[in-house]
Design a protein around this motif. Structure first.
Motif, short mmCIF file in Angstrom:
data_model
loop_
_atom_site.label_atom_id
_atom_site.label_comp_id
_atom_site.label_asym_id
_atom_site.label_seq_id
_atom_site.Cartn_x
_atom_site.Cartn_y
_atom_site.Cartn_z
N GLY A 31 -14.62 -2.04 2.34
CA GLY A 31 -14.08 -2.86 1.25
C GLY A 31 -14.12 -2.14 -0.08
O GLY A 31 -13.19 -2.22 -0.88
N ALA A 32 -15.23 -1.43 -0.35
CA ALA A 32 -15.34 -0.67 -1.60
C ALA A 32 -14.28 0.43 -1.67
O ALA A 32 -13.64 0.65 -2.70
CB ALA A 32 -16.74 -0.06 -1.72
N ARG A 33 -14.06 1.11 -0.54
CA ARG A 33 -13.06 2.19 -0.52
C ARG A 33 -11.65 1.63 -0.74
O ARG A 33 -10.87 2.15 -1.55
CB ARG A 33 -13.13 2.92 0.82
CG ARG A 33 -12.25 4.15 0.91
CD ARG A 33 -12.33 4.74 2.30
NE ARG A 33 -13.71 4.94 2.70
CZ ARG A 33 -14.10 5.07 3.97
NH1 ARG A 33 -13.20 5.00 4.93
NH2 ARG A 33 -15.37 5.27 4.28
N PHE A 34 -11.31 0.55 -0.02
CA PHE A 34 -9.97 -0.04 -0.17
C PHE A 34 -9.77 -0.60 -1.57
O PHE A 34 -8.68 -0.50 -2.14
CB PHE A 34 -9.77 -1.14 0.87
CG PHE A 34 -9.39 -0.62 2.24
CD1 PHE A 34 -9.36 0.74 2.49
CD2 PHE A 34 -9.09 -1.49 3.26
CE1 PHE A 34 -9.02 1.23 3.73
CE2 PHE A 34 -8.76 -1.02 4.52
CZ PHE A 34 -8.73 0.34 4.75
N THR A 35 -10.81 -1.23 -2.13
CA THR A 35 -10.67 -1.82 -3.47
C THR A 35 -10.43 -0.74 -4.51
O THR A 35 -9.59 -0.89 -5.40
CB THR A 35 -11.94 -2.62 -3.82
OG1 THR A 35 -12.15 -3.62 -2.81
CG2 THR A 35 -11.79 -3.30 -5.17
N LEU A 36 -11.15 0.36 -4.42
CA LEU A 36 -10.95 1.45 -5.37
C LEU A 36 -9.57 2.08 -5.20
O LEU A 36 -8.91 2.42 -6.19
CB LEU A 36 -12.04 2.51 -5.17
CG LEU A 36 -13.45 2.10 -5.61
CD1 LEU A 36 -14.46 3.18 -5.23
CD2 LEU A 36 -13.50 1.84 -7.11
N ASP A 37 -9.12 2.23 -3.94
CA ASP A 37 -7.78 2.81 -3.71
C ASP A 37 -6.68 1.88 -4.21
O ASP A 37 -5.60 2.34 -4.60
CB ASP A 37 -7.58 3.09 -2.21
CG ASP A 37 -8.46 4.24 -1.72
OD1 ASP A 37 -8.93 5.01 -2.57
OD2 ASP A 37 -8.68 4.34 -0.51
N ALA A 38 -6.93 0.56 -4.16
CA ALA A 38 -5.90 -0.40 -4.56
C ALA A 38 -5.86 -0.65 -6.05
O ALA A 38 -4.95 -1.33 -6.53
CB ALA A 38 -6.12 -1.73 -3.83
N MET A 39 -6.82 -0.14 -6.82
CA MET A 39 -6.87 -0.42 -8.25
C MET A 39 -5.60 0.02 -9.00
O MET A 39 -5.07 -0.75 -9.81
CB MET A 39 -8.10 0.24 -8.88
CG MET A 39 -9.37 -0.56 -8.71
SD MET A 39 -10.73 0.11 -9.70
CE MET A 39 -10.17 -0.25 -11.35
N PRO A 40 -5.07 1.23 -8.76
CA PRO A 40 -3.83 1.60 -9.49
C PRO A 40 -2.67 0.64 -9.21
O PRO A 40 -1.94 0.27 -10.13
CB PRO A 40 -3.54 3.01 -8.97
CG PRO A 40 -4.86 3.55 -8.51
CD PRO A 40 -5.58 2.37 -7.95
N GLY A 41 -2.50 0.24 -7.94
CA GLY A 41 -1.42 -0.69 -7.62
C GLY A 41 -1.60 -2.05 -8.28
O GLY A 41 -0.64 -2.65 -8.78
N LYS A 42 -2.85 -2.54 -8.33
CA LYS A 42 -3.10 -3.82 -8.98
C LYS A 42 -2.84 -3.71 -10.48
O LYS A 42 -2.30 -4.63 -11.10
CB LYS A 42 -4.54 -4.26 -8.72
CG LYS A 42 -4.82 -4.61 -7.26
CD LYS A 42 -6.27 -5.05 -7.07
CE LYS A 42 -6.53 -5.42 -5.61
NZ LYS A 42 -7.95 -5.82 -5.40
N GLN A 43 -3.24 -2.60 -11.10
CA GLN A 43 -2.99 -2.42 -12.53
C GLN A 43 -1.49 -2.36 -12.80
O GLN A 43 -1.00 -2.92 -13.79
CB GLN A 43 -3.66 -1.13 -13.02
CG GLN A 43 -5.18 -1.12 -12.92
CD GLN A 43 -5.83 -1.99 -13.98
OE1 GLN A 43 -5.15 -2.62 -14.77
NE2 GLN A 43 -7.15 -2.02 -14.00
N MET A 44 -0.72 -1.69 -11.91
CA MET A 44 0.73 -1.64 -12.09
C MET A 44 1.34 -3.03 -11.95
O MET A 44 2.29 -3.37 -12.69
CB MET A 44 1.35 -0.68 -11.06
CG MET A 44 1.03 0.79 -11.29
SD MET A 44 1.63 1.84 -9.95
CE MET A 44 3.39 1.52 -10.05
N ALA A 45 0.83 -3.84 -11.01
CA ALA A 45 1.35 -5.19 -10.85
C ALA A 45 1.09 -6.03 -12.10
O ALA A 45 1.94 -6.82 -12.54
CB ALA A 45 0.72 -5.85 -9.63
N ILE A 46 -0.10 -5.86 -12.70
CA ILE A 46 -0.42 -6.59 -13.94
C ILE A 46 0.52 -6.15 -15.06
O ILE A 46 1.04 -6.98 -15.81
CB ILE A 46 -1.90 -6.36 -14.32
CG1 ILE A 46 -2.83 -6.97 -13.26
CG2 ILE A 46 -2.20 -6.96 -15.69
CD1 ILE A 46 -4.29 -6.62 -13.46
#
Length: 704
Positions: A149-164
Motif C-alpha cells: 500500500g505504501a509503494r502504490f500510494t507513493l507511485d500514485a501521488m503524481p497522478g492524484k496531484q495532476m487530477a487535483i
C-alpha cells in the motif's frame, strides 16, 4: 460567569489532551523501573485489554484510513505499554512467585488457571498457537499489505496531484478544496509509510512475547530451586503457570491490536465501514444464500452428521435470502412505477391547454439518462449539482459575467448512461458516463493498457477507457488521468460553456453587468449607454470578444475605450448609422492586448509565435480587401499550412498563436477558428511594447 467556566473547561480539556502522551511515557518508564504491587498490575492489565478492544472497534468503524491517522503512533505506544507490563509482571513473578498462584495478581492467576484449567502443558500449547496466529498469519499479512500500500500510494501521488490540478483548472473545485485534497494525498502517503514501519513493531512484539516466556520459565526454575528451596517439579508447575498466565494476558491484546492493524490496511475506502461492507456485500445476492442453504440441507441429511446444526443454519440462510429477494423486487417495482406516474401526470395536465403548456427554451440545459439521475438528484445529494454551482462561479470569475442557470432534466429517450448538453434548446454536446466506474484518460504517454470499455473523452476527444473502481490507483500509477462520472460531465459542460460563451451573453446578462459596474462607477455607465453606444451594440462587441474566448472581466477598460473612440468613429461614418462595430472591436482588443497576450503567454518571456510569409501576407491583404473572401485554392493552402504550423508549435511546447497585421486579423480569425479552434489569432497592435516577439513558424514559407 458561564462563559468563563466554559473557557476554563475547554482549556482544561486541551491541557489534558496535551499531557496524555507524556503521562503514558512516564507510565511505561515507571513500570519498567519501579516494582508494582499485584493490585496495580491487575488494573494495568485490564486497561491494556480495554485499550486493545477500543483500538479494534475504532478500526472497524473508520471509513477511510485517514479517519484513524494516529493508528501508527497508537500502535507504537500500545506495544511499549504491553512490553513494559511484561517487564513489571516478570519482576513480580520471579520475586514472589513461590508464595502462591495469586502472587502476581488475580488477572495473571485467572489466565493461568481458569483459561487453561491449571494445566501448564495446555497453556504452553495455547500460547504458542496464539503466537503463531499473530506472527505468521495476521502480522505478516498486515505488514505485506502495508508495504504494498505504501509503494502504490507513493507511485500514485503524481497522478492524484495532476487530477487535483485538472479539477482546479476546470473550475470544479476552488483553491481551498484543492489545498485540502493535496494535504489529504500527502497525509495518506505518510500514513501508509508509517504503517509499513509500525507493522515491524507488531512482529517484534510477537517474537519478544515468545522469548520472554522461555526466559521466565527458565528463570523461574532457577529462582524457585536455587533461592527458595522448591523441588524441580513444584518450581516448574508454579512458575510455568504464572509465566503462561502472564504471556496470555499480554498476547491476547497483542492479537487484537494486530487484527486492528490488518483491518486498517486491508480495507478498501468507501462510504461504509468494515461491518457495513461485509454485510452489504456478503449477503446482497439472494441466489448465493439459497444455494448455500441447499448445500447445508444436503449435508444435514447425511447419516451421522449433526442434523440440527446444519438444518437450522440452512433455514436461517434461506429465510434471509427470501427477505433480501423480496426487498429487491419491491425496489424494482418502485422504479418501474415512476414512468407510469409521470405519464399519468402528463395525461392529466394535457386535459386542458393553457399558457402554462408553452415551455420557454432554456438558455443552457443538461439532460441525463435514468442511471445518471442519482448524480443530479437533491434527495440523493447529487455531487454533480455542487460541481455545476462551483463551475458557474469559476466561469463568472474567469470570463467576467454570470452565465445562465443550468436547467437539468431527466430524459427517458436517452440511453441509461447518456447525457446531452443543450444551448437554447439545440444539442451542442453529447456523451456517456457510467456512475459506478471511473474514466481513465490517456494523456499520450501511458505505461500500460487497462481492461474496460474503450471510449473517448467527450470534452477533448482524448482516448480513454471506463474502468472499475478497483483499478483506479493502478491507472494513476500507469499515467492515466482518472476522473469519476460527475467530473466527466462537469468538464464537458465547462468546455462547452467557454466555447459558446458568446451565446450565453444575452441582453439581460449585459444589463446585469452594467448594473453591477454602475454600483462602483455610476458615471462611467451613464456616459456609455445610450449616449455613446446602444445596448445591442455593446452586446455585439462583448460577444465578439467572447467568440475568441477573450474574458470581459476588465469591463472598465472596455467601457473607457468605447467612450473614447465611439463618438469619433460615429462622426466618420457618413451614413449616420453609428460607429463601425468591427473597428470598435479592434480598438477594444488593442486596449485589452496585455490581458490577451498574458492569457496565451503567462510570465514575461519571449513570445514564440506563428507568422505569415510576406508574399502570402500581400496576397491575403489584396484578396480580403477586394472581394472579402478567399479563393477555394488559396483557402485550402492557407488551412493546410496553418495546421502544420499549429502541430509544429505544439510539438515544440509553444502556444499556437498566429500574429498578423490588424487588417487581416478579424477575417483570418473567422476563417481559421472553425477549423482550428485551438489557434489564437492576434494583431501586431495587440502585442505590448515590452514583450519580445519571436516568429518560430511561418505559414506560406520556410521556418524562421
Amino acid at each position: 460567569m458561564n462563559s468563563f467556566l466554559a473557557l476554563l473547561k475547554n482549556d482544561g480539556a486541551q491541557h489534558a489532551r496535551l499531557l496524555a502522551g507524556p503521562v503514558l511515557i512516564l507510565m511505561v518508564l515507571g513500570m519498567m523501573i519501579l516494582p508494582l504491587p499485584p493490585v496495580i498490575l491487575d488494573l494495568l492489565f485490564t486497561f491494556n485489554i480495554s485499550l486493545s478492544v477500543i483500538i479494534l472497534l475504532v478500526a472497524m468503524f473508520t471509513k477511510k484510513p485517514l479517519d484513524f491517522a494516529a493508528f501508527p503512533a497508537v500502535l507504537l505506544f500500545a506495544t511499549l505499554l504491553r512490553l513494559a507490563l511484561n517487564v513489571a509482571s516478570t519482576r513480580v513473578v520471579l520475586l514472589h512467585g513461590h508464595k502462591g498462584p495469586d502472587a502476581a495478581g488475580q488477572v495473571i492467576e485467572a489466565f493461568g488457571h481458569f483459561l487453561v484449567g491449571g494445566n501448564f502443558a495446555v497453556g504452553i500449547i495455547v500460547f504458542v498457537i496464539l503466537v503463531i496466529i499473530n506472527f505468521v498469519v495476521i502480522t505478516k499479512g498486515a505488514g505485506r499489505i502495508a508495504e504494498v500500500g505504501a509503494r502504490f500510494t507513493l507511485d500514485a501521488m503524481p497522478g492524484k496531484q495532476m487530477a487535483i490540478d485538472a479539477d482546479l483548472n476546470a473550475g470544479l473545485i476552488g483553491e481551498d478544496d484543492a489545498r485540502k485534497r493535496r494535504v489529504e494525498v500527502a497525509q495518506e502517503a505518510e500514513f501508509y509509510g508509517s504503517m509499513d514501519g509500525a507493522s515491524k513493531f507488531v512482529r517484534g512484539d510477537a517474537v519478544a512475547g515468545l522469548l520472554i516466556m522461555v526466559i521466565n520459565v527458565i528463570g523461574g526454575l532457577i529462582v524457585g530451586v536455587a533461592q527458595h528451596g522448591l523441588s524441580f517439579s513444584d518450581a516448574g508447575r508454579v512458575y510455568t503457570l504464572l509465566t503462561i498466565g502472564d504471556g496470555l494476558v499480554a498476547q491476547i491484546p497483542a492479537l487484537v491490536i494486530s487484527t486492528a492493524a490488518g483491518v486498517v490496511v486491508s480495507r478498501v475506502a468507501t462510504e461504509q465501514d468494515v461491518g457495513q461492507q461485509m454485510v452489504s456485500q456478503l449477503f446482497a445476492n439472494p441466489a448465493v444464500m439459497f444455494i448455500t442453504a441447499g448445500i447445508l440441507t444436503l449435508m444435514g441429511l447425511i447419516p451421522n452428521m449433526p442434523h440440527f446444526a446444519f438444518l437450522l443454519l440452512a433455514a436461517i440462510l434461506a429465510g434471509a435470502g427470501w427477505v433480501v429477494y423480496k426487498r429487491q423486487q419491491e425496489e424494482k417495482a418502485a422504479l418501474a412505477d415512476e414512468p407510469m406516474k409521470n405519464q399519468a401526470a402528463v395525461e392529466a395536465a394535457a386535459a386542458e391547454a393553457s399558457w402554462s403548456d408553452v415551455a420557454l427554451v432554456d438558455p443552457l440545459g443538461l439532460e441525463v439518462g435514468y442511471r445518471l439521475i442519482s448524480l443530479v438528484d437533491h434527495a440523493q445529494n447529487g455531487e454533480l449539482l455542487h460541481r455545476i454551482r462551483s463551475l458557474r462561479k469559476k466561469f463568472a470569475q474567469d470570463m467576467g459575467f454570470l452565465p445562465p442557470v443550468v436547467h437539468i432534466r431527466d430524459n427517458l429517450e436517452l440511453k441509461p448512461t447518456e447525457y446531452r448538453i443543450l444551448l437554447s434548446g439545440v444539442e451542442v454536446g453529447r456523451g456517456a458516463a457510467t456512475p459506478d466506474q471511473w474514466l481513465a484518460i490517456d494523456p499520450g504517454e501511458v505505461a500500460m493498457k487497462l481492461p474496460g470499455k474503450v471510449t473517448t473523452d467527450p470534452a477533448f476527444g482524448l482516448p480513454a477507457v471506463w474502468i472499475d473502481v478497483s483499478l483506479r490507483e493502478q491507472a494513476q500509477i500507469a499515467g492515466y488521468t482518472v476522473v469519476d462520472a460527475g467530473t466527466v460531465i462537469a468538464t464537458h459542460l465547462n468546455h462547452l460553456m467557454h466555447r459558446y460563451g458568446a451565446n450565453l451573453l444575452g441582453r439581460q446578462e449585459v444589463q446585469q453587468l452594467l448594473d453591477h459596474i454602475g454600483k462602483e462607477s455610476p458615471k462611467l455607465v451613464e456616459d456609455l449607454v445610450p449616449k455613446v453606444v446602444s445596448l445591442s451594440l455593446l452586446q455585439k462587441l462583448l460577444r465578439g470578444l467572447l467568440d475568441e474566448e477573450v474574458p470581459i472581466r476588465d469591463a472598465r477598460t472596455i467601457i473607457e475605450t468605447l467612450v473614447e473612440h465611439a463618438p469619433r468613429l460615429a462622426a466618420l461614418n457618413p451614413n449616420g448609422t453609428g460607429p463601425d462595430p468591427a473597428e470598435l472591436l479592434s480598438l477594444v482588443r488593442v486596449a485589452l492586448g496585455r490581458a490577451i497576450v498574458q492569457q496565451w503567454f503567462p510570465g514575461e518571456g519571449d513570445l514564440r509565435v506563428i507568422g505569415l510569409d510576406p508574399r502570402l501576407e500581400r496576397v491575403l491583404a489584396q484578396a480580403l480587401t477586394s472581394s472579402g473572401v478567399l479563393e477555394p485554392g488559396l483557402a485550402e493552402t492557407v488551412l493546410q499550412d496553418a495546421q502544420r504550423a499549429v502541430q509544429t508549435q505544439e510539438e515544440n511546447g509553444d502556444a499556437p498563436v498566429l500574429v498578423v497585421p490588424p487588417v487581416l486579423r478579424a477575417s483570418l480569425s473567422r476563417f481559421l477558428r472553425h477549423h482550428l479552434p485551438q489557434l489564437g489569432v492576434l494583431s501586431n497592435y495587440e502585442i505590448p511594447d515590452e514583450r519580445m516577439l519571436r516568429v518560430t513558424t511561418v505559414i506560406g514559407g520556410t521556418q524562421a
